[in-house]
Write a protein that holds these residues in place. Structure first.
Motif, PDB file in Angstrom:
ATOM      1  N   ARG A 107       0.798  -1.233   0.000  1.00 12.26           N
ATOM      2  CA  ARG A 107       0.000   0.000   0.000  1.00 12.26           C
ATOM      3  C   ARG A 107       0.829   1.282   0.000  1.00 12.26           C
ATOM      4  NH1 ARG A 107      -2.417   0.505   4.722  1.00 12.26           N
ATOM      5  NH2 ARG A 107      -1.431  -1.260   5.750  1.00 12.26           N
ATOM      6  N   MET A 108       2.150   1.172   0.046  1.00 12.81           N
ATOM      7  CA  MET A 108       2.993   2.344   0.290  1.00 12.81           C
ATOM      8  C   MET A 108       3.024   3.356  -0.854  1.00 12.81           C
ATOM      9  SD  MET A 108       6.700   0.490   0.042  1.00 12.81           S
ATOM     10  CE  MET A 108       7.205  -0.408  -1.425  1.00 12.81           C
ATOM     11  N   GLN A 136      18.286  -6.330   5.593  1.00 10.98           N
ATOM     12  CA  GLN A 136      18.614  -6.364   4.169  1.00 10.98           C
ATOM     13  C   GLN A 136      18.282  -5.001   3.562  1.00 10.98           C
ATOM     14  OE1 GLN A 136      16.710  -9.548   2.030  1.00 10.98           O
ATOM     15  NE2 GLN A 136      17.327  -8.788   0.026  1.00 10.98           N
ATOM     16  N   TYR A 137      19.285  -4.316   3.055  1.00 11.49           N
ATOM     17  CA  TYR A 137      19.102  -2.938   2.618  1.00 11.49           C
ATOM     18  C   TYR A 137      19.141  -2.753   1.099  1.00 11.49           C
ATOM     19  CZ  TYR A 137      19.681  -2.036   7.579  1.00 11.49           C
ATOM     20  OH  TYR A 137      19.517  -2.025   8.951  1.00 11.49           O
ATOM     21  N   GLU A 138      19.133  -3.858   0.366  1.00  9.80           N
ATOM     22  CA  GLU A 138      19.111  -3.760  -1.101  1.00  9.80           C
ATOM     23  C   GLU A 138      18.782  -5.124  -1.703  1.00  9.80           C
ATOM     24  OE1 GLU A 138      22.975  -2.617  -2.407  1.00  9.80           O
ATOM     25  OE2 GLU A 138      23.984  -4.278  -1.388  1.00  9.80           O
ATOM     26  N   ASN A 139      18.516  -5.105  -3.005  1.00  9.32           N
ATOM     27  CA  ASN A 139      18.323  -6.338  -3.780  1.00  9.32           C
ATOM     28  C   ASN A 139      17.232  -7.244  -3.203  1.00  9.32           C
ATOM     29  OD1 ASN A 139      20.483  -5.551  -5.478  1.00  9.32           O
ATOM     30  ND2 ASN A 139      21.960  -6.487  -4.080  1.00  9.32           N
ATOM     31  N   TRP A 140      16.072  -6.651  -2.904  1.00  9.42           N
ATOM     32  CA  TRP A 140      14.972  -7.423  -2.353  1.00  9.42           C
ATOM     33  C   TRP A 140      14.259  -8.232  -3.435  1.00  9.42           C
ATOM     34  CZ3 TRP A 140      15.659  -2.152  -1.505  1.00  9.42           C
ATOM     35  CH2 TRP A 140      16.039  -1.783  -0.199  1.00  9.42           C
ATOM     36  N   THR A 141      13.835  -9.424  -3.089  1.00 14.73           N
ATOM     37  CA  THR A 141      12.937 -10.205  -3.925  1.00 14.73           C
ATOM     38  C   THR A 141      11.586 -10.268  -3.229  1.00 14.73           C
ATOM     39  OG1 THR A 141      13.442 -12.318  -2.853  1.00 14.73           O
ATOM     40  CG2 THR A 141      14.887 -11.622  -4.674  1.00 14.73           C
ATOM     41  N   LYS A 142      10.564 -10.706  -3.937  1.00 13.91           N
ATOM     42  CA  LYS A 142       9.242 -10.810  -3.298  1.00 13.91           C
ATOM     43  C   LYS A 142       9.301 -11.796  -2.136  1.00 13.91           C
ATOM     44  CE  LYS A 142       4.314 -11.498  -3.972  1.00 13.91           C
ATOM     45  NZ  LYS A 142       3.198 -11.746  -4.919  1.00 13.91           N
ATOM     46  N   ALA A 143      10.076 -12.844  -2.279  1.00 14.84           N
ATOM     47  CA  ALA A 143      10.204 -13.825  -1.198  1.00 14.84           C
ATOM     48  C   ALA A 143      10.765 -13.183   0.066  1.00 14.84           C
ATOM     49  CB  ALA A 143      11.081 -14.992  -1.641  1.00 14.84           C
ATOM     50  N   PRO A 150      13.484  -7.508   6.202  1.00 11.46           N
ATOM     51  CA  PRO A 150      13.633  -7.052   4.812  1.00 11.46           C
ATOM     52  C   PRO A 150      12.465  -6.178   4.352  1.00 11.46           C
ATOM     53  CG  PRO A 150      14.110  -9.391   4.991  1.00 11.46           C
ATOM     54  CD  PRO A 150      13.525  -8.967   6.312  1.00 11.46           C
ATOM     55  N   ALA A 151      11.253  -6.516   4.777  1.00 17.94           N
ATOM     56  CA  ALA A 151      10.078  -5.744   4.349  1.00 17.94           C
ATOM     57  C   ALA A 151      10.107  -4.327   4.907  1.00 17.94           C
ATOM     58  CB  ALA A 151       8.794  -6.458   4.786  1.00 17.94           C
ATOM     59  N   PHE A 152      10.505  -4.179   6.173  1.00 17.89           N
ATOM     60  CA  PHE A 152      10.547  -2.841   6.760  1.00 17.89           C
ATOM     61  C   PHE A 152      11.673  -2.016   6.140  1.00 17.89           C
ATOM     62  CE2 PHE A 152      11.135   0.093  10.527  1.00 17.89           C
ATOM     63  CZ  PHE A 152       9.944   0.768  10.320  1.00 17.89           C
ATOM     64  N   HIS A 158      11.824   2.705   0.075  1.00 17.07           N
ATOM     65  CA  HIS A 158      10.905   3.139  -0.969  1.00 17.07           C
ATOM     66  C   HIS A 158      10.209   4.446  -0.599  1.00 17.07           C
ATOM     67  CE1 HIS A 158       8.424   2.269  -4.533  1.00 17.07           C
ATOM     68  NE2 HIS A 158       7.444   2.864  -3.858  1.00 17.07           N
ATOM     69  N   ILE A 159       9.779   4.569   0.638  1.00 18.93           N
ATOM     70  CA  ILE A 159       9.099   5.791   1.083  1.00 18.93           C
ATOM     71  C   ILE A 159      10.007   7.002   0.927  1.00 18.93           C
ATOM     72  CG2 ILE A 159       8.263   7.023   3.145  1.00 18.93           C
ATOM     73  CD1 ILE A 159       6.123   5.201   2.212  1.00 18.93           C
ATOM     74  N   THR A 160      11.255   6.874   1.367  1.00 20.03           N
ATOM     75  CA  THR A 160      12.166   8.022   1.296  1.00 20.03           C
ATOM     76  C   THR A 160      12.495   8.399  -0.145  1.00 20.03           C
ATOM     77  OG1 THR A 160      14.036   6.506   1.621  1.00 20.03           O
ATOM     78  CG2 THR A 160      13.188   7.631   3.565  1.00 20.03           C
ATOM     79  N   ARG A 161      12.499   7.427  -1.031  1.00 17.19           N
ATOM     80  CA  ARG A 161      12.784   7.717  -2.443  1.00 17.19           C
ATOM     81  C   ARG A 161      11.555   8.240  -3.180  1.00 17.19           C
ATOM     82  NH1 ARG A 161      17.631   5.266  -4.221  1.00 17.19           N
ATOM     83  NH2 ARG A 161      18.545   3.832  -2.695  1.00 17.19           N
TER      84      ARG A 161
END
Length: 226
Positions: A107-108, A136-143, A150-152, A158-161
């Motif tokens: 929803r972000m 994890q601060y980069e290279n996220w996958t849906k998993a 990783p989600a937070f 994403h919010i800051t960008r």
């Protein structure tokens, strides 16, 4: 009236209107920030104010919610309240169900064009026992996003960008698990996000009461007003 004075007054009023324009607030939240009829999209599940539902909680009017109090008392304007009752930040919900249809990271992108963003989540991740994962601060996958850390990280990145002109605050509930509490603190620090760690919130049925809502609004203002 002297034409130079008229021009000065027009210029002064133009500048003043810009300075004193109401700042817009958007909320990305869970049940604590819901109230029926005041969330966007309208189909988001709500905990407060649902017609016909009786709960052992004394919050009955939208004016009693923390966010309405805050906006009304301090001269802000609501841009968007994208809150969803029961939503987790990550994609893993209660009983390990797939909550990717309602998670915070889903929803972000739907927060409008705010000047201030309040993120108020983590409660359901804690209550549901969502997988904690690793930082994890980069290279996220849906998993990866089925795990809290990783989600937070992904959410704040994403919010800051995506909202570079907005001031972002995270609100952290009381009585969360130690893993969730420590993770929120560390990840907010990594992204330079102010983490408002709430204290002594009065609750009924696990949700802020009128007294608790008032306390949240006051604690948030103590930080935002600095």
């Amino acid at each position: 009236m002297n034409k130079h004075l008229i021009h000065f007054l027009i210029l002064f009023l133009s500048i003043s209107s810009g300075i004193f324009a109401q700042k817009k607030i958007s909320i990305l939240g869970d049940s604590y920030s819901t109230f029926y009829g005041y969330v966007i999209p309208a189909g988001n599940a709500c905990w407060y104010g649902v017609p016909g539902e009786k709960k052992e909680n004394d919050v009955k009017q939208v004016e009693e919610t923390w966010w309405y109090r805050f906006i009304d008392e301090h001269g802000y304007k609501l841009e968007c309240n994208n809150s969803y009752s029961g939503a987790t930040i990550c994609h893993t919900g209660y009983d390990k169900a797939d909550f990717s249809d309602r998670s915070f990271v889903t929803r972000m992108d739907s927060l409008g064009n705010p000047d201030i963003i309040f993120i108020f989540g983590g409660t359901n991740d804690s209550w549901a026992g969502s997988p904690i994962g690793h930082f994890q601060y980069e290279n996220w996958t849906k998993a990866d996003l089925y795990n809290f850390r990783p989600a937070f990280c992904y959410l704040l990145d994403h919010i800051t960008r995506s909202y570079p002109n907005a001031r972002v605050y995270n609100l952290m509930n009381t009585e969360l698990s130690e893993d969730i509490t420590n993770s929120i603190n560390e990840i907010c620090s990594h992204y330079g996000i102010t983490n408002i760690r709430l204290r002594d919130i009065d609750k009924q049925w696990g949700h802020p009461s009128v007294k608790g809502m008032k306390s949240i609004s006051e604690q948030v203002w103590t930080v935002v007003s600095q």
